[in-house]
Design a protein around this motif. Structure first.
Motif, PDB file in Angstrom:
ATOM      1  N   UNK A 160     -93.865  23.589  -2.346  1.00  0.00           N
ATOM      2  CA  UNK A 160     -93.460  22.393  -1.616  1.00  0.00           C
ATOM      3  C   UNK A 160     -94.736  21.782  -1.060  1.00  0.00           C
ATOM      4  N   UNK A 161     -94.983  20.530  -1.395  1.00  0.00           N
ATOM      5  CA  UNK A 161     -96.267  19.912  -1.120  1.00  0.00           C
ATOM      6  C   UNK A 161     -96.078  18.604  -0.357  1.00  0.00           C
ATOM      7  N   UNK A 162     -96.567  18.578   0.883  1.00  0.00           N
ATOM      8  CA  UNK A 162     -96.550  17.343   1.668  1.00  0.00           C
ATOM      9  C   UNK A 162     -97.609  16.405   1.084  1.00  0.00           C
ATOM     10  N   UNK A 163     -97.348  15.116   1.097  1.00  0.00           N
ATOM     11  CA  UNK A 163     -98.326  14.168   0.546  1.00  0.00           C
ATOM     12  C   UNK A 163     -99.452  13.861   1.515  1.00  0.00           C
ATOM     13  N   UNK A 164     -99.112  13.608   2.778  1.00  0.00           N
ATOM     14  CA  UNK A 164    -100.094  13.119   3.740  1.00  0.00           C
ATOM     15  C   UNK A 164    -100.640  14.257   4.590  1.00  0.00           C
ATOM     16  N   UNK A 165    -101.735  14.849   4.092  1.00  0.00           N
ATOM     17  CA  UNK A 165    -102.390  15.944   4.817  1.00  0.00           C
ATOM     18  C   UNK A 165    -103.882  15.648   4.902  1.00  0.00           C
ATOM     19  N   UNK A 166    -104.533  16.184   5.942  1.00  0.00           N
ATOM     20  CA  UNK A 166    -105.988  16.028   6.038  1.00  0.00           C
ATOM     21  C   UNK A 166    -106.689  16.958   5.044  1.00  0.00           C
ATOM     22  N   UNK A 167    -107.966  16.766   4.888  1.00  0.00           N
ATOM     23  CA  UNK A 167    -108.866  17.585   4.070  1.00  0.00           C
ATOM     24  C   UNK A 167    -108.583  17.412   2.583  1.00  0.00           C
ATOM     25  N   UNK A 168    -107.393  17.791   2.123  1.00  0.00           N
ATOM     26  CA  UNK A 168    -106.980  17.536   0.743  1.00  0.00           C
ATOM     27  C   UNK A 168    -105.501  17.198   0.773  1.00  0.00           C
ATOM     28  N   UNK A 169    -105.146  15.998   0.319  1.00  0.00           N
ATOM     29  CA  UNK A 169    -103.743  15.580   0.402  1.00  0.00           C
ATOM     30  C   UNK A 169    -102.923  16.118  -0.774  1.00  0.00           C
ATOM     31  N   UNK A 170    -101.622  15.886  -0.715  1.00  0.00           N
ATOM     32  CA  UNK A 170    -100.719  16.431  -1.714  1.00  0.00           C
ATOM     33  C   UNK A 170    -100.975  15.911  -3.117  1.00  0.00           C
ATOM     34  N   UNK A 171    -101.305  14.635  -3.247  1.00  0.00           N
ATOM     35  CA  UNK A 171    -101.574  14.081  -4.572  1.00  0.00           C
ATOM     36  C   UNK A 171    -102.830  14.703  -5.179  1.00  0.00           C
ATOM     37  N   UNK A 172    -103.863  14.901  -4.352  1.00  0.00           N
ATOM     38  CA  UNK A 172    -105.075  15.558  -4.845  1.00  0.00           C
ATOM     39  C   UNK A 172    -104.765  16.987  -5.314  1.00  0.00           C
ATOM     40  N   UNK A 173    -103.935  17.703  -4.550  1.00  0.00           N
ATOM     41  CA  UNK A 173    -103.532  19.058  -4.944  1.00  0.00           C
ATOM     42  C   UNK A 173    -102.761  19.034  -6.252  1.00  0.00           C
ATOM     43  N   UNK A 174    -101.818  18.110  -6.359  1.00  0.00           N
ATOM     44  CA  UNK A 174    -101.007  18.008  -7.574  1.00  0.00           C
ATOM     45  C   UNK A 174    -101.894  17.784  -8.798  1.00  0.00           C
ATOM     46  N   UNK A 175    -102.841  16.858  -8.698  1.00  0.00           N
ATOM     47  CA  UNK A 175    -103.738  16.578  -9.826  1.00  0.00           C
ATOM     48  C   UNK A 175    -104.567  17.814 -10.176  1.00  0.00           C
TER      49      UNK A 175
END
Length: 148
Positions: free
Chosen positions: A59-74
């Protein structure tokens, strides 16, 4: 009957959201092991550690500091060891742009964070009960956005 527990991870920078999600998981009649991460970089460090127990569902939140959810997904989708993990975007955003962008980048489902606890518990339980093999093989925009 000894079913293996589902390994679930949640990356979310909001303390209250992590606590409520954890409580909801505890109340569901599905055996789970839950790991919580404060931001995307913590999650990615864990996933990229040799020998770490890879989750059945992220479960991945989109709006996070340091590395956001979209960056993690990619990053997950571009890593051969991680690319097949199931990823549920778990966000307060209902922006069409966010939904479209996460769909195009390979998320398996998009869950809007419910605004009350009972809906949260219901949403988490339904997502955990999905037949992921079937869900991912029939993925389209209609099945992508999850609504309670």
């Amino acid at each position: 009957m000894s079913e293996n527990p589902l390994n679930i991870v949640l990356a979310d920078d909001d303390d209250d959201d992590r606590m409520l999600f954890s409580e909801a998981i505890d109340e569901i009649a599905i055996q789970t092991n839950l790991k919580l991460f404060n931001h995307g970089q913590e999650l990615m460090d864990y996933l990229n550690t040799a020998g770490s127990n890879l989750p059945n569902l992220i479960f991945l939140d989109l709006n996070m500091p340091i590395k956001n959810g979209l960056q993690c997904l990619k990053e997950i989708r571009s890593n051969t060891a991680l690319k097949d993990l199931c990823v549920a975007i778990y966000s307060t955003s209902s922006s069409e742009v966010d939904i479209e962008e996460t769909f195009l980048n390979g998320a398996n489902i998009y869950v809007n964070k419910p605004n009350n606890y009972s809906k949260l518990r219901e949403a988490v339980e339904k997502v955990l009960q999905l037949n992921w093999q079937y869900h991912t093989s029939n993925l389209n925009k209609d099945t992508f956005l999850f609504r309670i």
